[in-house]
Design a protein around this motif. Structure first.
Motif, PDB file in Angstrom:
ATOM      1  N   VAL A  80       0.859  -1.169   0.000  1.00 25.09           N
ATOM      2  CA  VAL A  80       0.000   0.000   0.000  1.00 25.09           C
ATOM      3  C   VAL A  80       0.906   1.233   0.000  1.00 25.09           C
ATOM      4  N   GLY A  81       0.727   2.110  -0.965  1.00 27.26           N
ATOM      5  CA  GLY A  81       1.500   3.343  -1.023  1.00 27.26           C
ATOM      6  C   GLY A  81       0.859   4.424  -0.168  1.00 27.26           C
ATOM      7  N   VAL A  82       1.677   5.153   0.578  1.00 30.55           N
ATOM      8  CA  VAL A  82       1.172   6.211   1.460  1.00 30.55           C
ATOM      9  C   VAL A  82       1.941   7.495   1.163  1.00 30.55           C
ATOM     10  N   LEU A  83       1.198   8.565   0.922  1.00 29.21           N
ATOM     11  CA  LEU A  83       1.822   9.851   0.637  1.00 29.21           C
ATOM     12  C   LEU A  83       1.324  10.870   1.666  1.00 29.21           C
ATOM     13  N   MET A 128       5.966   7.097  -9.010  1.00 34.42           N
ATOM     14  CA  MET A 128       6.988   6.177  -8.531  1.00 34.42           C
ATOM     15  C   MET A 128       6.357   5.014  -7.766  1.00 34.42           C
ATOM     16  N   MET A 129       5.390   5.329  -6.936  1.00 33.76           N
ATOM     17  CA  MET A 129       4.725   4.269  -6.175  1.00 33.76           C
ATOM     18  C   MET A 129       3.939   3.327  -7.086  1.00 33.76           C
ATOM     19  N   LEU A 130       3.267   3.886  -8.069  1.00 31.24           N
ATOM     20  CA  LEU A 130       2.508   3.042  -8.990  1.00 31.24           C
ATOM     21  C   LEU A 130       3.437   2.138  -9.797  1.00 31.24           C
ATOM     22  N   GLN A 131       4.620   2.660 -10.106  1.00 33.99           N
ATOM     23  CA  GLN A 131       5.604   1.829 -10.816  1.00 33.99           C
ATOM     24  C   GLN A 131       6.093   0.685  -9.942  1.00 33.99           C
ATOM     25  N   ARG A 132       6.039   0.885  -8.622  1.00 35.50           N
ATOM     26  CA  ARG A 132       6.402  -0.198  -7.697  1.00 35.50           C
ATOM     27  C   ARG A 132       5.252  -1.188  -7.509  1.00 35.50           C
ATOM     28  N   ARG A 133       4.159  -0.947  -8.226  1.00 34.01           N
ATOM     29  CA  ARG A 133       3.012  -1.854  -8.264  1.00 34.01           C
ATOM     30  C   ARG A 133       2.307  -1.967  -6.914  1.00 34.01           C
ATOM     31  N   ASP A 146      -7.878  19.241  -6.250  1.00 34.38           N
ATOM     32  CA  ASP A 146      -6.721  18.382  -6.500  1.00 34.38           C
ATOM     33  C   ASP A 146      -6.861  17.619  -7.821  1.00 34.38           C
ATOM     34  N   PRO A 147      -6.299  18.153  -8.913  1.00 35.76           N
ATOM     35  CA  PRO A 147      -6.456  17.490 -10.217  1.00 35.76           C
ATOM     36  C   PRO A 147      -5.818  16.108 -10.278  1.00 35.76           C
ATOM     37  N   LEU A 148      -4.768  15.859  -9.501  1.00 40.53           N
ATOM     38  CA  LEU A 148      -4.147  14.535  -9.528  1.00 40.53           C
ATOM     39  C   LEU A 148      -5.136  13.472  -9.077  1.00 40.53           C
ATOM     40  N   LEU A 149      -5.896  13.755  -8.040  1.00 38.74           N
ATOM     41  CA  LEU A 149      -6.846  12.771  -7.531  1.00 38.74           C
ATOM     42  C   LEU A 149      -7.929  12.478  -8.563  1.00 38.74           C
ATOM     43  N   ALA A 150      -8.383  13.508  -9.258  1.00 28.07           N
ATOM     44  CA  ALA A 150      -9.383  13.299 -10.307  1.00 28.07           C
ATOM     45  C   ALA A 150      -8.820  12.410 -11.409  1.00 28.07           C
ATOM     46  N   ASP A 151      -7.557  12.613 -11.752  1.00 24.28           N
ATOM     47  CA  ASP A 151      -6.911  11.802 -12.786  1.00 24.28           C
ATOM     48  C   ASP A 151      -6.788  10.349 -12.336  1.00 24.28           C
ATOM     49  N   LEU A 152      -6.363  10.145 -11.095  1.00 22.43           N
ATOM     50  CA  LEU A 152      -6.217   8.778 -10.588  1.00 22.43           C
ATOM     51  C   LEU A 152      -7.559   8.060 -10.548  1.00 22.43           C
ATOM     52  N   ALA A 153      -8.605   8.779 -10.134  1.00 18.95           N
ATOM     53  CA  ALA A 153      -9.940   8.171 -10.093  1.00 18.95           C
ATOM     54  C   ALA A 153     -10.389   7.767 -11.490  1.00 18.95           C
ATOM     55  N   ALA A 154     -10.126   8.620 -12.464  1.00 22.96           N
ATOM     56  CA  ALA A 154     -10.507   8.309 -13.845  1.00 22.96           C
ATOM     57  C   ALA A 154      -9.739   7.111 -14.390  1.00 22.96           C
ATOM     58  N   ARG A 155      -8.515   6.935 -13.914  1.00 25.06           N
ATOM     59  CA  ARG A 155      -7.685   5.804 -14.363  1.00 25.06           C
ATOM     60  C   ARG A 155      -8.010   4.512 -13.614  1.00 25.06           C
TER      61      ARG A 155
END
Length: 343
Positions: A80-83, A128-133, A146-155
């Motif tokens: 689990v990635g934590v930021l 980087m975390m997503l690349q670590r699977r 937060d546009p990053l969160l919207a992008d992650l949700a869409a993906r």
């Protein structure tokens, strides 16, 4: 009008589950389940009519599953990635203890890094975390917009927010609006009439909602808090000192100060001392979070107790629910006012 399926550069944009969901009028999770189900099995998740509309829309838009999102669901890395903004912050460290404890209890390991509340850092470290699977992510550094969160949700990337809320994204937070109201009511009931607020970071829901709660409580008592009595700045002691210096730059001084973070309150204590103002006789002071040192200050700090450890635990539990196909709802944990000598 621009076709939502075409990028600004004129290239065909990838069709996402969210696009189909918005067109059909259902949730993205329902679309995902229907498209993964075979034949009539999809009727477990939606009516026959809705299933047909989802499949028709997906076919007409040439929807293709996102292979990266699919790998997150199937790779089973156990990570689990934590930021977080800064793990050295006591509040975030306590939340992370809850995250790590719940992850271990459920057979997961955590991978944590700091964003320093910088959007560029956040993007690069998330990638980087997503690349670590990692199988999913927990964010403690969400910005109000937060546009990053919207992008992650869409993906289709599974994630949960803790500490701060953002839009309608799944989150586990303290009910900060209620916490702020508890502070405001306490001060009004104590006869305070001129409130100053060390509000915190303007892009953090914690700062926005705690401030609003206190201001609303004063408004309900017929007392207005002018804009110049609200000072935004960092949540740490240095930020609290700087904000308090601005708030107390000229008379008349407020007769109460609400710091939306205990460390900011500690910074304010130094400024009040430097100006010869007594706490609480001249100025009442209330903080937020109830860190251990709050009770040990020369004037023990009245503050709002936030269930930080539980917040971290519940964040992981909701993420695991998502990974198992569930659709949990956001939670707001109940704060409590801890009355001591300062206000």
């Amino acid at each position: 009008m621009t076709d939502p399926g075409v990028s600004a550069a004129g290239r065909l944009a990838p069709v996402t589950l969210r696009m189909i969901a918005e067109e059909v009028g259902v949730s993205a999770s329902t679309v995902s389940r229907v498209l993964k189900a075979d034949g009539d099995a999809a009727h477990r998740w939606a009516s026959a009519q809705t299933v047909a509309r989802i499949r028709e829309c997906a076919a007409s838009r040439a929807y293709r599953p996102n292979p990266h999102a699919a790998s997150l669901r199937t790779a089973k890395s156990g990570l689990v990635g934590v930021l977080v903004p800064r793990l050295q912050d006591f509040v975030l460290a306590t939340i992370y203890e809850g995250i790590e404890e719940a992850a271990t209890d459920n057979g997961y390991s955590t991978f944590v890094t700091n964003s320093l509340d910088d959007p560029a850092n956040k993007v690069s470290r998330t990638d980087m975390m997503l690349q670590r699977r990692v199988e999913g992510m927990i964010f403690g550094d969400a910005h109000h917009d937060d546009p990053l969160l919207a992008d992650l949700a869409a993906r289709g990337v599974p994630f949960v927010l803790v500490s701060r809320r953002s839009g309608t994204h799944l989150s586990v937070t303290c009910d900060d609006l209620l916490g702020g109201r508890l502070v405001g009511r306490r001060l009004v009931d104590a006869g305070r009439r001129d409130l100053g607020v060390l509000a915190g970071l303007p892009f953090a829901s914690t700062a926005i909602e705690r401030t609003k709660g206190a201001v609303d409580a004063f408004a309900e008592a017929g007392l207005q808090v002018p804009d110049d009595r609200i000072v935004w700045g960092p949540f740490d002691a240095a930020g609290g000192r700087q904000a308090a210096e601005k708030l107390l730059a000229g008379e008349p001084y407020p007769d109460a100060i609400f710091a939306t973070n205990d460390f900011a309150a500690i910074g304010a204590l130094g400024v009040l001392r430097d100006r010869g103002l007594r706490v609480p006789e001249d100025v009442a002071l209330i903080g937020y979070n109830d860190i251990p040192i709050a009770a040990e200050l020369p004037t023990p700090l009245t503050t709002v107790h936030s269930p930080m450890h539980q917040m971290g635990r519940r964040g992981v539990e909701l993420l695991i629910d998502i990974l198992g196909g569930g659709t949990p709802e956001s939670e707001r944990l109940t704060p409590t006012l801890v009355v001591r000598d300062s206000g």
